[in-house]
Structures are given as structure tokens and as C-alpha cells.
Design a protein around this motif. Structure first.
Motif, PDB file in Angstrom:
ATOM      1  N   ARG A   1       3.514 -49.535  13.641  1.00 41.18           N
ATOM      2  CA  ARG A   1       4.275 -48.680  14.558  1.00 41.18           C
ATOM      3  C   ARG A   1       4.648 -47.359  13.903  1.00 41.18           C
ATOM      4  O   ARG A   1       5.025 -46.404  14.613  1.00 41.18           O
ATOM      5  N   SER A   2       4.551 -47.274  12.576  1.00 40.36           N
ATOM      6  CA  SER A   2       4.828 -46.018  11.873  1.00 40.36           C
ATOM      7  C   SER A   2       3.579 -45.184  11.661  1.00 40.36           C
ATOM      8  O   SER A   2       3.652 -44.071  11.149  1.00 40.36           O
ATOM      9  N   VAL A   3       2.422 -45.719  12.041  1.00 39.68           N
ATOM     10  CA  VAL A   3       1.145 -45.044  11.803  1.00 39.68           C
ATOM     11  C   VAL A   3       0.694 -44.348  13.075  1.00 39.68           C
ATOM     12  O   VAL A   3       0.686 -44.941  14.155  1.00 39.68           O
ATOM     13  N   ARG A   4       0.304 -43.079  12.931  1.00 42.69           N
ATOM     14  CA  ARG A   4      -0.228 -42.334  14.067  1.00 42.69           C
ATOM     15  C   ARG A   4      -1.750 -42.462  14.139  1.00 42.69           C
ATOM     16  O   ARG A   4      -2.320 -42.586  15.206  1.00 42.69           O
ATOM     17  N   SER A   5      -2.419 -42.394  12.984  1.00 41.53           N
ATOM     18  CA  SER A   5      -3.874 -42.547  12.934  1.00 41.53           C
ATOM     19  C   SER A   5      -4.282 -42.684  11.481  1.00 41.53           C
ATOM     20  O   SER A   5      -3.476 -42.496  10.559  1.00 41.53           O
ATOM     21  N   VAL A   6      -5.541 -43.013  11.270  1.00 45.15           N
ATOM     22  CA  VAL A   6      -6.110 -43.111   9.928  1.00 45.15           C
ATOM     23  C   VAL A   6      -7.560 -42.650  10.011  1.00 45.15           C
ATOM     24  O   VAL A   6      -8.241 -42.879  11.011  1.00 45.15           O
ATOM     25  N   THR A   7      -8.037 -41.966   8.970  1.00 44.69           N
ATOM     26  CA  THR A   7      -9.433 -41.548   8.967  1.00 44.69           C
ATOM     27  C   THR A   7     -10.328 -42.766   8.805  1.00 44.69           C
ATOM     28  O   THR A   7      -9.912 -43.816   8.322  1.00 44.69           O
ATOM     29  N   ASP A   8     -11.591 -42.628   9.205  1.00 45.79           N
ATOM     30  CA  ASP A   8     -12.447 -43.806   9.318  1.00 45.79           C
ATOM     31  C   ASP A   8     -12.802 -44.426   7.975  1.00 45.79           C
ATOM     32  O   ASP A   8     -13.261 -45.569   7.927  1.00 45.79           O
TER      33      ASP A   8
ATOM     34  N   VAL B   1     -11.335 -39.666  12.775  1.00 48.92           N
ATOM     35  CA  VAL B   1     -10.382 -40.756  12.913  1.00 48.92           C
ATOM     36  C   VAL B   1     -11.128 -42.069  13.111  1.00 48.92           C
ATOM     37  O   VAL B   1     -12.171 -42.129  13.751  1.00 48.92           O
ATOM     38  N   ALA B   2     -10.588 -43.129  12.532  1.00 54.49           N
ATOM     39  CA  ALA B   2     -11.200 -44.448  12.670  1.00 54.49           C
ATOM     40  C   ALA B   2     -11.201 -44.888  14.126  1.00 54.49           C
ATOM     41  O   ALA B   2     -10.183 -44.779  14.814  1.00 54.49           O
ATOM     42  N   PRO B   3     -12.324 -45.399  14.618  1.00 54.36           N
ATOM     43  CA  PRO B   3     -12.341 -45.933  15.981  1.00 54.36           C
ATOM     44  C   PRO B   3     -11.572 -47.244  16.036  1.00 54.36           C
ATOM     45  O   PRO B   3     -11.347 -47.882  15.000  1.00 54.36           O
ATOM     46  N   PRO B   4     -11.143 -47.660  17.211  1.00 50.92           N
ATOM     47  CA  PRO B   4     -10.440 -48.944  17.305  1.00 50.92           C
ATOM     48  C   PRO B   4     -11.335 -50.078  16.833  1.00 50.92           C
ATOM     49  O   PRO B   4     -12.542 -50.076  17.077  1.00 50.92           O
TER      50      PRO B   4
END
Length: 486
Positions: A67-74, A185-188
Motif C-alpha cells: 500500500r506504500s508502493v506506487r510502482s516499480v520498474t520491470d 514499469v513492471a506489468p501486473p
């Protein structure tokens, strides 16, 4: 290094990193789901304090997990987190960020952007996170994995990206764009199935785990064509592990993966006015089985693969084709206690279909080909490049040669070699091309930030190895045919 000095350094870089990551699309929002929901699936579970576990003093536990993460690179290197998350303000380069089971690493760089922080991390050993603790579980079922796929890996480029300010002034002098800041950004993640990835000109489809762990690869540079499949076959595998750490040292470690294992290879290769090459790279997809919190630490069982291909074509025209399958072992694993390793490989090598008898082709010159398949099982923390914990890796090498159809005086030479090697321990290891690119990134940061972070190492922790099986065969058995290239 003082906190104020670190913050001054990252303020200098803030504008540059903001522009670069905005272009790469790093601003995707987190879903803000409840623990155990979408955020935990995408970013990993949150750590929790446990009376029986002590973290190292420089570990900063951030926020409320995903919940503290907005996104992460792949590639899992740069994490966009909420700047207002609990303890986020305590992060500084050189410390260890622990936000989720997949978001753990030594902080290399921090840049504020709006209400967020962009945190780039490097590898850490599990003993750099855990000072004291015992973790164990039996019968971890390896079915229905969560698939984390990355895009085109950044280390496949020969040089860092060209300088770019995207029309803005970002510093007193133009900056060479840090190569690590230009990833998507990493895909789901998804459940089950496989993953399509690309690297070094290879298209790879990888899969796991009910019937085995495998990779189907294709390569075509206009002069060399390669198609093949490598597989570690198995039947409903499961795993058992134990890890004891005291005062930052591993006292006991055990990992065993059962399932009845075999190896299998199929390939076709040809050359027409092309060039020989040698490539080795991690396949850009992880297959993860979340275990959940064990003594407060969110652990996963992760399966990852590497692929290596080396051609040794003795002419500018020719083809080679073959396949083979072999049973290998009932279980794979090792034990470690107080400085001593004990491999646990229930070896039972038998040929199921002959590789040497399958070799065919139209070689104008000698056609040589080596295919290497690495399969690593890891129980621990972290994502993609920087998995740390208990691991067992099987390295399988297939070598084959087919003699020239024009130069065989009596019969065409055929040769195959198979080598199976095991590497195991507690810690991490990274391929050298990845290490070089990340250390290049650090060297680019230093003159701008005045922060000195030591270069990362290719491996850390305790490890050992064992030759599981090796054999070669040549037809006809004659000195003129030589030995296969393994």
C-alpha cells in the motif's frame, strides 16, 4: 555519510531523475488494496515485527507493504514509494530498504518527486537484513505460480543511453542519462502459464512448474538461426526448507526440492554467411510461490532460469538438429551446519532417448553447438535480479558436434557431451553483465552527488558446488573425430 549530505546529493539529481522516470512511465499508481490483495500480489507482502526475529540496525522497514508502493520498474531496481509512508523519511543511500518481500535492497539513490520518493536499490545478502531468526516450512507445494515478467533487459545494451535532458535544464552541466533510470514499469503479475521475454536478440518463452521448468528460445540475426527448448522435467514438485541465523551468521541451512527430475533438450541450428556468437543471460521472468510471513518475514519460493548459447560453426553454411531426454534424480537439495555442506542429490541418470543418435544436418564444415540451461530454486526475499536466501541451482550443459559431410573419409563424425553441475548456498549471485551496468550507474552518480557507494559484488554469502554428472560420446570412436565442445 551524514543524512544531510545524502539529501543534498539527491536534491541535485531530483530534476534529472524526475524527467527520466516520467518518460519511462514510472508514475503508475498503486491500487491501495488491503493486505493479501492486489498490492501484495504485485509488490510482495509486508514485513511484520516478531519477537523471535531481529533485523540488522541499518534496515529501515517502510510503511504498510504494497500500500506504500506506487510502482516499480520491470527489473525491480527502482521503487516509487509514498514519501509520507511510515519511516520513508529515514531512508538514505547505503541503508537497507525493506518495504515488501520483493522490495528489499541496499539503497543506491533516492530522488523526491512530488509526494513520492524514487528509490533505486542494489543487492543485499539475507544476513544483511536478518541478524537473528529461524525460518522453516515443510511441503511447500509448487503449483500455480505467480509470474513476474520483465521487459527488454537494460544490460543487453553495449553502452549506457545517450545524454538527454528532454529540453530541460537539469544541472550545471549536461548529465549522461543513467542507464538504470530508463526502464518501463513492471506489468501486473499473472497466475500460472508462462512468460514471453526478449534479451540479446533472443525471444524466449519460459514456463513452470507442474511438468517441469523450461524455456523455448528463438534467435535469428539474418545469418544464424537457432530454435530450441531446454527443460528440467518433474512431477508435482514440492519443497522443504530450514534457515537459522544468529548474530548475522548462518548456522544451519537446508533446502530440498522433490519431484522426480529429468533433463530434456531439442534444437535446430543453421548458418548462412553469419557470425558465431556466445550469449549468456538471465531469462527475464520469475515464477514465484508466496509462502507468506514466516516469523514476520514475507518469504517466497522462486524459480528462475538462465540461458547460454555458444556456436562453433566451422563454415559459413550448414545445419544441425537433435534432441534427447534423460532421467536425473529423485530430489535436489543440500544441507549446511556450522561451516560444512552436504549435497543431497538422489542421483539416477538414465537415457530415455538418445541425443547422439538423433543428430542430423547438412554441415559443409564442422557444426558445433553448446546450450547451457540454469535453473535456480530460491527461498527468501527480493525480486528478479536480486533474490537472496537459500538457493539450489542446477546448471545443465549440452554440447554437440556434427562433422562435415564433405570431409568424412569413412563416416560422418557425431559427438555429444552432457555436464550437470550443482551450486548451492545462502546469499545471492548476479551475472557479470548486470554487475558491470549497475556499477557503471554508480560511477555516473558519484561526480554529481558526491556520494561514494562501494561497487556491488557479483556474489555474496556462503556457497559450495558439486559435479552431479558428466559424460561424452563420439561416433565413430576415432581420434579423428575429437571430443564434443562441453
Amino acid at each position: 555519510m551524514s543524512a544531510s549530505r545524502a539529501r543534498r546529493g539527491r536534491t541535485v539529481l531530483a530534476a534529472a531523475v524526475t524527467v527520466l522516470l516520467a518518460v519511462s512511465g514510472c508514475s503508475g499508481g498503486g491500487s491501495g488494496g488491503a493486505p493479501g490483495g492486489e498490492d501484495d500480489l504485485r509488490y510482495g507482502g509486508a514485513p511484520a515485527r516478531d519477537a523471535d526475529v531481529t533485523f540488522q540496525p541499518d534496515v529501515v522497514v517502510v510503511g504498510d507493504g504494497g500500500r506504500s508502493v506506487r510502482s516499480v520498474t520491470d527489473d525491480g531496481l527502482t521503487w516509487r514509494i509514498d514519501a509520507k509512508a511510515r519511516n520513508a523519511a529515514d531512508l538514505d543511500p547505503g541503508e537497507v530498504m525493506f518495504v515488501t518481500g520483493r522490495g528489499v535492497g541496499r539503497v543506491l539513490d533516492i530522488a523526491p518527486e512530488g509526494d513520492d520518493l524514487l528509490v533505486t536499490v542494489g543487492p543485499v545478502d539475507i544476513t544483511e537484513v536478518i541478524r537473528d531468526g529461524t525460518f522453516e516450512q515443510r511441503d511447500v507445494t509448487l503449483s500455480d505460480p505467480v509470474v513476474y515478467a520483465a521487459g527488454e533487459p537494460f544490460w543487453s545494451e553495449e553502452e549506457p543511453a545517450a545524454p538527454s535532458t528532454f529540453g530541460r535544464s537539469v544541472a550545471v552541466r549536461p548529465l549522461r542519462a543513467p542507464v538504470l533510470a530508463q526502464r518501463p514499469v513492471a506489468p501486473p503479475p499473472k497466475r500460472g502459464g508462462g512468460a514471453d521475454t526478449k534479451s540479446h536478440g533472443y525471444s524466449v518463452f519460459s514456463s513452470c512448474c507442474t511438468d517441469g521448468v523450461g524455456a523455448h528460445f528463438k534467435y535469428d540475426d539474418g545469418g544464424v538461426r537457432l530454435v530450441g527448448t531446454v527443460t528440467l522435467t518433474s512431477r508435482r514438485p514440492d519443497a522443504t526448507f530450514h534457515l537459522s541465523i544468529g548474530a548475522g551468521r548462518v548456522s544451519r541451512a537446508e533446502l530440498e526440492v522433490s519431484g522426480g527430475f529429468g533433463i530434456k533438450v531439442e534444437f535446430e541450428a543453421g548458418i548462412q554467411d553469419g557470425q558465431n556468437h556466445r550469449k549468456e543471460f538471465p531469462i527475464a521472468a520469475d515464477f514465484s510461490f508466496p509462502i507468506g510471513q514466516v516469523a514476520g518475514v514475507p518469504l517466497s519460493f522462486t524459480v528462475s532460469q538462465t540461458l547460454g548459447v555458444r556456436t562453433a560453426f566451422g563454415a559459413k553454411l550448414g545445419t544441425i538438429k537433435g534432441s534427447g531426454e534423460f532421467s536425473l534424480a529423485g530430489s535436489l537439495g543440500f544441507g549446511y551446519r556450522d561451516g560444512s555442506f552436504g549435497p543431497r542429490v538422489s542421483h539416477n541418470f538414465q537415457r530415455k532417448s538418445s541425443l547422439i543418435n538423433s543428430l542430423t544436418g547438412v554441415p559443409v564444415g564442422v557444426m558445433g553447438l553448446v546450450i547451457e540451461h540454469g535453473i535456480r530454486f530460491t527461498v527468501g526475499i527480493n525480486a528478479y535480479l536480486f533474490k537472496a536466501g537459500i538457493y539450489f541451482e542446477l546448471q545443465v550443459k549440452y554440447g554437440q558436434t556434427l562433422g562435415s559431410a564433405l570431409g568424412a573419409p569413412y563416416a560422418q563424425c557425431r559427438g555429444v557431451g552432457i555436464g550437470v553441475h550443482a551450486v548451492f548456498g545462502v546469499g545471492y549471485s548476479i551475472l557479470e553483465p548486470v554487475v558491470k551496468v549497475i556499477n557503471k550507474f554508480l560511477s555516473l552518480l558519484e561526480p554529481v552527488t558526491s556520494l561514494k557507494i562501494p561497487p556491488i559484488k557479483a556474489e555474496s554469502g556462503i556457497r559450495s558446488s558439486k559435479e552431479v554428472y558428466t559424460a561424452s560420446e563420439t561416433i565413430p570412436d576415432s581420434p579423428v573425430c575429437g571430443k564434443p565442445p562441453v
